[in-house]
Design an enzyme around this catalytic site. Structure first.
Site, short mmCIF file in Angstrom:
data_model
loop_
_atom_site.label_atom_id
_atom_site.label_comp_id
_atom_site.label_asym_id
_atom_site.label_seq_id
_atom_site.Cartn_x
_atom_site.Cartn_y
_atom_site.Cartn_z
N TYR A 51 52.87 10.26 -31.76
CA TYR A 51 51.67 10.09 -32.56
C TYR A 51 51.81 10.99 -33.79
O TYR A 51 51.67 12.21 -33.71
CB TYR A 51 50.42 10.49 -31.79
CG TYR A 51 50.07 9.60 -30.62
CD1 TYR A 51 50.62 8.34 -30.48
CD2 TYR A 51 49.16 10.03 -29.65
CE1 TYR A 51 50.29 7.52 -29.41
CE2 TYR A 51 48.82 9.22 -28.58
CZ TYR A 51 49.40 7.96 -28.46
OH TYR A 51 49.05 7.17 -27.39
N PHE A 195 43.03 1.38 -25.52
CA PHE A 195 42.17 0.53 -26.34
C PHE A 195 40.92 0.08 -25.57
O PHE A 195 40.60 -1.11 -25.52
CB PHE A 195 42.94 -0.70 -26.86
CG PHE A 195 44.08 -0.38 -27.78
CD1 PHE A 195 44.13 0.81 -28.48
CD2 PHE A 195 45.13 -1.28 -27.93
CE1 PHE A 195 45.19 1.10 -29.32
CE2 PHE A 195 46.19 -1.01 -28.78
CZ PHE A 195 46.22 0.19 -29.48
#
Length: 265
Positions: A51, A195
């Site tokens: 990330y 998600f």
């Protein structure tokens, strides 16, 4: 398993720049979100060295180290970013070992609580799990999870080493893993939806408005509460770069949906 956490944690992915690439526009705010999460009782944070890359792990270390004793850090390995921000596989045993050591260094810990093996196309699951199992034997990893797997891939992983969690795409509108949610629950394996609010394609929340109004809640909170009601083995790691959204997400844990509410979905 000697690991017990609250059902809502925090996913740190959104603390990086646009597209989960590069630094955030406001690093001080990103660190403030992390500190506020811990203040509000969050005891598990999901991250990865890819990330940013590296940006999010650096922010976590800067904001929270030395870490609270009960804070569980969960990372992922098995992918990397190129100079354009593309997501590429990095699942050879050497790449996985290197990634774990990178996470250890960036997070400034001697061992990582959970490392998820992110599966990408045609990965050698046995080789990847074997590499992580060896690192666990060395004391560098405490627990192993898998991400982006189907039932057959989970079974392949379990043939090598115990799996404590599965992290897959799952939410109110994306329920392809219904059977896997149920089978992991039967095996006492945590199921962690990534998600949970749609991610790069946010959920259409309009149909949640009626239920949300009944509870004086937001549609986002209803979507998260539905996941908590879906199965007792589901753990949530909703991500945000906003303190306000963080507080809203955590408050969803107190939302009790009725059978009438659940029937609407």
């Amino acid at each position: 398993m000697d690991l017990n956490v609250k059902r809502i944690g925090y996913g740190a992915m959104q603390l990086a720049g646009p597209g989960v690439f590069g630094p955030p526009e406001d690093a001080d705010q990103a660190r403030a979100v992390l500190r506020r999460a811990v203040e509000l009782g969050v005891d598990h944070i999901d991250t990865s060295d890819y990330y940013g890359p590296y940006v999010v792990n650096d922010l976590i270390r800067e904001a929270l180290h030395p870490y609270p004793e009960n804070l569980v850090l969960v990372t992922k390995v098995g992918a990397r970013r190129d100079d354009t921000g593309a997501w590429l596989p990095a699942n050879s045993p050497d790449e996985l070992r290197s990634a774990v050591h990178d996470n250890l260094k960036r997070l400034a810990v001697d061992a990582i609580d959970v490392v998820n093996l992110r599966i990408m196309a045609d990965d050698d699951i046995e080789a990847g799990m074997t590499a992580l199992a060896e690192l666990r034997e060395q004391g560098l990893i405490k627990h192993i999870g898998v991400s982006n797997v189907d039932a057959a891939q989970l079974a392949l992983a379990q043939a090598v080493a115990p799996v404590v969690c599965v992290q897959n795409h799952y939410n109110l509108a994306h329920r392809d893993d219904d059977a896997l949610v149920d089978s992991t629950a039967a095996q006492d394996i945590a199921f962690v939806p990534f998600f949970p609010l749609g991610g790069f394609q946010p959920l259409d929340l309009e149909h949640l408005e009626t239920v949300a109004k009944r509870h004086d809640a937001t549609p986002r909170q209803v979507a998260l509460a539905w996941l908590l009601h879906r199965s007792p083995n589901i753990l949530l790691i909703p991500g945000t770069s906003s303190v306000g959204h963080l507080e809203e997400n955590l408050a969803a844990g107190g939302l009790r949906l009725s059978q009438e509410d659940l029937a609407a979905f």
